[in-house]
Enzyme design. Structure first.
Site, PDB file in Angstrom:
ATOM      1  N   GLU A  82     -27.279  -7.405  25.944  1.00 27.05           N
ATOM      2  CA  GLU A  82     -26.841  -6.239  25.087  1.00 27.05           C
ATOM      3  C   GLU A  82     -27.491  -5.095  25.532  1.00 27.05           C
ATOM      4  O   GLU A  82     -28.037  -5.318  25.694  1.00 27.05           O
ATOM      5  CB  GLU A  82     -27.194  -6.346  23.381  1.00 27.05           C
ATOM      6  N   CYS A  98      -7.811   2.031  -0.726  1.00 25.86           N
ATOM      7  CA  CYS A  98      -7.455   1.328   0.806  1.00 25.86           C
ATOM      8  C   CYS A  98      -7.710  -0.204  -0.013  1.00 25.86           C
ATOM      9  O   CYS A  98      -8.714  -0.884  -0.353  1.00 25.86           O
ATOM     10  CB  CYS A  98      -8.512   1.497   1.711  1.00 25.86           C
ATOM     11  N   GLN A 155     -19.235  -8.367  12.805  1.00 18.92           N
ATOM     12  CA  GLN A 155     -17.765  -8.800  12.382  1.00 18.92           C
ATOM     13  C   GLN A 155     -17.293  -8.384  11.256  1.00 18.92           C
ATOM     14  O   GLN A 155     -18.315  -8.276  10.397  1.00 18.92           O
ATOM     15  CB  GLN A 155     -17.348  -9.894  12.442  1.00 18.92           C
ATOM     16  N   ASP A 187     -19.191 -12.586  24.512  1.00 20.38           N
ATOM     17  CA  ASP A 187     -18.577 -11.533  23.602  1.00 20.38           C
ATOM     18  C   ASP A 187     -18.013 -10.568  23.923  1.00 20.38           C
ATOM     19  O   ASP A 187     -18.716  -9.302  23.178  1.00 20.38           O
ATOM     20  CB  ASP A 187     -18.539 -11.956  22.088  1.00 20.38           C
ATOM     21  N   CYS A 213      -1.091   6.781   7.134  1.00 17.98           N
ATOM     22  CA  CYS A 213      -2.272   6.086   7.391  1.00 17.98           C
ATOM     23  C   CYS A 213      -1.995   5.133   8.376  1.00 17.98           C
ATOM     24  O   CYS A 213      -0.974   4.427   8.238  1.00 17.98           O
ATOM     25  CB  CYS A 213      -3.053   5.109   6.324  1.00 17.98           C
ATOM     26  N   CYS A 264     -11.355  -9.995  21.019  1.00 16.98           N
ATOM     27  CA  CYS A 264     -10.902 -10.039  19.882  1.00 16.98           C
ATOM     28  C   CYS A 264      -9.309  -8.629  20.686  1.00 16.98           C
ATOM     29  O   CYS A 264      -8.857  -7.848  19.334  1.00 16.98           O
ATOM     30  CB  CYS A 264     -11.497  -8.376  19.108  1.00 16.98           C
ATOM     31  N   CYS A 307       1.304  -0.968  -0.038  1.00 26.14           N
ATOM     32  CA  CYS A 307       0.026   0.241   0.160  1.00 26.14           C
ATOM     33  C   CYS A 307       0.933   1.169   0.240  1.00 26.14           C
ATOM     34  O   CYS A 307       1.574   1.730   1.020  1.00 26.14           O
ATOM     35  CB  CYS A 307      -1.444   0.029   1.267  1.00 26.14           C
TER      36      CYS A 307
END
Length: 442
Positions: free
Chosen positions: A324, A177, A271, A368, A89, A395, A81
């Site tokens: 949630e 991108c 996701q 999660d 970036c 994550c 890139c």
């Protein structure tokens, strides 16, 4: 008497040998005086010139960029890139590393965090040490997976769409991108004048042709006439309440995973990698092995991905409670799971809602949590419910490791851990840990 102003070291350069990778997309080096440098755009074992980007004399560490490579690693490649590199970036951390090396570096970070924060070796975590690429992502060096189905473009003062520089509000204008999914790229956002806008978000659904853009105007600015290269719903962020309101088209996109279609509104979570939802559902269900008639929790349930997968497998006599905090996500989850009479979704923070439910035991738990993790109090509560198996989707390896330590104090051990490279070119990585009570696992 005023404290003496410490001298800024920004712009100072040091010739250093680069040490191990660290969590956060950088490697560790030390100056001749022993001061720690967190250096981006380098790889372990390299000899480089590092230029300081943040820090002052006496600071615990300095941040720096590798601006000259004196002795390159065999894992180094030319960044595909043109917008990647020092001062450019901030979206990608590892464009300069071979794809296999990126996954190995992520594996080293996971191992280090597990050892440091949970006292676990890979063997004790039931992990073989590998980070698996998503299906279709195993590409030769120089090729980049187009995986990012959700992009947030910042807009500069001239109306150009771009991406933010590392740890900065400055915008790097881009004409393309490389990691953007095809459905995002084909909208042509980078080719438009976005004067008056602060940001433009683009979403390209997986499994449908749904596209959405979300515009955030600067204070007092009017919304432009939006003409894109492909049909897309248009939403806007309200200046007063920060809510997202429909301008044109549907207020949601339709995502497909695990054989089901999920409605996801503009404020809902899904996701980002097109293969992520299926990859994670498979890993979670293989780890939990749900049985007909069991009771399960799906915590931080978003649009109901795992709750739907559980309900499918638990049958008519099983039950699922989802929790949630996001109002729009709860609306989506209730819509998506309306076909399951024994699935309930509650709105609120897990740590507040779960104690109020009066639930004292469950068979299975999926959690999660956001990047910060679940935290000690929530983990203690979950460990008290006696689930035969718990699936933790994470994550952030540091938050995962901390919470695994709390689960161990609560009588749970890690049965298996799997890691997936669902964020190629960045330092982010997704893990699925399956836990079980120590007494049953021995």
């Amino acid at each position: 008497m005023q404290a003496e102003q410490k001298k800024s070291l920004v712009g100072e350069e040091y010739e250093v040998e680069v040490g191990p990778v660290a969590h956060g997309g950088h490697c560790i080096a030390r100056t001749a005086e022993g001061q720690v440098l967190f250096v981006r755009h380098t790889l372990p074992g390299e000899r480089i010139v590092a230029r300081v980007t943040e820090g002052e004399e006496g600071a615990r560490f300095l941040r720096a960029d590798a601006v000259e490579i004196l002795d390159a690693s065999k894992d180094r490649v030319e960044a595909p890139c043109p917008f990647a590199g020092p001062g450019k970036c901030g979206g990608c951390d590892w464009q300069h590393a071979k794809p296999g090396a990126q996954r190995r570096l992520k594996g080293e970070v996971i191992a280090e965090q597990l050892q440091r924060l949970a006292g676990l070796t890979p063997e004790e975590a039931g992990w073989d040490g590998t980070v698996m690429p998503a299906e279709g992502d195993k590409l030769p060096a120089g090729q980049v997976p187009q995986w990012r189905t959700r992009m947030q473009y910042a807009v500069d003062a001239d109306g150009n769409a771009g991406l933010r520089r590392h740890r900065s509000h400055e915008v790097e204008p881009v004409d393309h991108c490389m990691i953007a999914a095809e459905g995002v790229s084909e909208l042509g956002i980078e080719d438009r004048d976005w004067s008056g806008m602060a940001s433009v978000d683009a979403i390209a659904a997986t499994g449908s042709q749904d596209r959405m853009v979300i515009l955030e105007p600067r204070p007092g600015a009017r919304l432009p006439l939006v003409e894109l290269d492909r049909p897309a719903s248009v939403m806007r962020v309200d200046e007063k309440d920060g809510g997202v309101h429909r301008v044109h088209g549907r207020a949601f996109v339709r995502e497909r995973a695990d054989g089901r279609t999920y409605r996801v509104g503009s404020g809902g979570f899904w996701q980002v990698h097109p293969k992520a939802a299926d990859t994670l559902v498979t890993a979670v269900m293989q780890g939990l092995l749900p049985r007909k008639g069991e009771m399960a929790l799906d915590l931080y349930c978003g649009a109901g991905l795992f709750a739907g997968a559980l309900a499918d497998r638990l049958g008519e006599t099983g039950a699922v409670l989802g929790i949630e905090s996001g109002k729009r996500a709860v609306e989506d989850a209730r819509h998506n799971l309306a076909g399951f009479p024994r699935v309930r979704v509650e709105q609120g923070k897990v740590e507040s809602v779960l104690p109020r439910t009066g639930i004292t035991e469950v068979d299975l738990i999926v959690l999660d949590p956001p990047r910060a993790g679940a935290g000690k109090k929530t983990v203690e509560h979950l460990a008290s419910l006696g689930a035969r198996r718990i699936a933790y989707v994470a994550c952030d390896p540091a938050a995962l490791a901390r919470d695994l330590g709390y689960f161990r104090e609560g009588g749970y051990r890690v049965r298996t851990l799997r890691a997936f490279d669902l964020f190629p070119m960045t330092h982010h990585v997704e893990c699925v840990a399956i836990l079980e009570p120590v007494a049953k696992g021995l």
